[in-house]
Motif scaffolding. Structure first.
Motif, short mmCIF file in Angstrom:
data_model
loop_
_atom_site.label_atom_id
_atom_site.label_comp_id
_atom_site.label_asym_id
_atom_site.label_seq_id
_atom_site.Cartn_x
_atom_site.Cartn_y
_atom_site.Cartn_z
N VAL A 1 0.86 -1.18 0.00
CA VAL A 1 0.00 0.00 0.00
C VAL A 1 0.90 1.23 0.00
N PRO A 2 0.41 2.36 -0.52
CA PRO A 2 1.24 3.57 -0.53
C PRO A 2 1.57 4.04 0.89
N ASN A 3 2.66 4.75 1.01
CA ASN A 3 3.04 5.31 2.29
C ASN A 3 1.94 6.21 2.83
N ARG A 4 1.59 6.05 4.10
CA ARG A 4 0.56 6.83 4.80
C ARG A 4 -0.84 6.58 4.27
N ALA A 5 -1.05 5.43 3.64
CA ALA A 5 -2.35 5.12 3.03
C ALA A 5 -3.50 5.17 4.02
N PHE A 6 -3.25 4.74 5.28
CA PHE A 6 -4.33 4.65 6.26
C PHE A 6 -4.23 5.69 7.37
N ASP A 7 -3.32 6.64 7.26
CA ASP A 7 -3.07 7.58 8.35
C ASP A 7 -4.26 8.48 8.66
N SER A 8 -5.13 8.74 7.68
CA SER A 8 -6.26 9.64 7.90
C SER A 8 -7.49 8.93 8.45
N LEU A 9 -7.42 7.63 8.58
CA LEU A 9 -8.58 6.86 9.05
C LEU A 9 -8.61 6.83 10.57
N SER A 10 -8.94 7.96 11.16
CA SER A 10 -8.86 8.11 12.61
C SER A 10 -9.96 7.35 13.36
N ASN A 11 -11.03 6.96 12.66
CA ASN A 11 -12.13 6.25 13.31
C ASN A 11 -12.25 4.79 12.87
N ILE A 12 -11.24 4.28 12.18
CA ILE A 12 -11.32 2.93 11.65
C ILE A 12 -11.38 1.91 12.79
N LYS A 13 -12.30 0.95 12.63
CA LYS A 13 -12.45 -0.12 13.62
C LYS A 13 -12.13 -1.49 13.02
#
Length: 323
Positions: free
Chosen positions: A170-182
């Motif tokens: 996955v690209p670098n920082r791909a999931f960094d903005s998913l602050s509410n991911i469960k």
């Protein structure tokens, strides 16, 4: 003076009736394509063998089901009139690509289902307008890579399903903005644990393993017994070229027979050759019987409404002239 008032009222009633009749052409039981629940602003067009999205879906629809059809592609403005949608299912179709901007007007969308299609890639800004999205299903596709920033505008996302694809990194920082991911399902992808690119995913899983379900199930593609979470810098020592660039280095010199078989079945013969030789279009692209009935009933309803509306307008002019 009551004549013009009555005529004006008649004109309003006829206009309302025409709108209702247009909706019935979509939802009517005897020949309509979809079933509708007006009380819940819900339209169910699932399992109708559709090759195109009906054009007269009511603009106040909030829940739209288009799953289990034969949709191969979407028009760029297919949903631009449906800005009130909160739920959209397109799963179990034959979609291979998503046009840029197709979801741009769906600013209220909460759940989007795209699983069980044939998607190989995603436009980089395909989800940028879906800032209220909480559920996104992309599993069981053929995704080979993810574009940079594809999830950056999804701060409310809680459920993300990427399992059963062909992702190697996955690209670098791909999931960094998913602050509410469960929940983030990543399993059954051929993750390449020999490349340094995988270290971001390893670190992200490690940082979120106590609050995110499913991410730790990601396993290396070449040795499924080893989890991505457990790889070391020594394991991931290679500088591999990202698969979403045109200069990607092939990982094997041989092509699996299954891939060759899939490619053969996806070869497209130019449509004009069919038309010249057979004299008609490929059957899958012809409208289905319900679609034809819907078009005919809508056309007849429109003509009747126009005739009644014209009569009402003439009625108004007649009384105004007498006045």
């Amino acid at each position: 003076m009551m004549g013009p008032v009555l005529a004006a009222c008649l004109l309003i009633i006829l206009s309302t009736a025409w709108i209702s009749q247009a909706n019935e052409a979509l939802c009517k039981k005897d020949g309509g394509v979809c079933s509708c629940n007006n009380n819940k602003n819900s339209v169910d067009c699932s399992n109708k063998k559709l090759t195109a999205i009906p054009i007269n879906i009511p603009t106040d629809t909030e829940n739209l089901k288009l799953n289990y059809n034969k949709l191969r592609e979407l028009e760029p403005k297919a949903f631009h009139r449906l800005s009130k949608l909160t739920y959209l299912s397109l799963d179990n179709n034959q979609l291979q690509t998503l046009p840029e901007g197709v979801f741009d007007q769906l600013v209220e969308l909460d759940e989007l289902y795209l699983q069980y299609n044939k998607l190989k890639s995603l436009p980089s800004k395909i989800f940028d307008s879906l800032t209220k999205l909480t559920w996104l299903s992309l599993q069981y596709n053929k995704l080979q890579s993810l574009p940079n920033g594809v999830f950056h505008n999804l701060p409310l996302l809680k459920e993300l399903y990427l399992s059963y694809n062909q992702l190697r990194s996955v690209p670098n920082r791909a999931f960094d903005s998913l602050s509410n991911i469960k929940t983030l399902w990543l399993q059954s992808n051929p993750w390449d644990c020999s490349c340094k690119d995988i270290l971001y995913l390893r670190d992200w899983i490690d940082d979120n393993k106590d609050k995110v379900t499913g991410a730790q199930d990601a396993a290396c593609g070449d040795q499924q017994s080893k989890a991505v979470l457990d790889i070391t810098e020594k394991d991931a020592a290679s500088d591999c070229v990202s698969p979403n660039t045109t200069t990607a280095i092939p990982t094997s010199t041989t092509t699996p027979a299954s891939v060759i078989y899939d490619d053969i079945h996806e070869i497209k013969v130019p449509q004009e050759n069919f038309q010249k030789f057979l004299g008609y279009q490929e059957p899958d692209h012809l409208p289905t019987q319900p679609q034809c009935l819907m078009s005919i009933s809508g056309y007849l309803g429109l003509m009747m409404s126009l005739m009644l509306t014209s009569a009402a307008i003439l009625y108004v002019f007649h009384f105004l002239k007498k006045a």
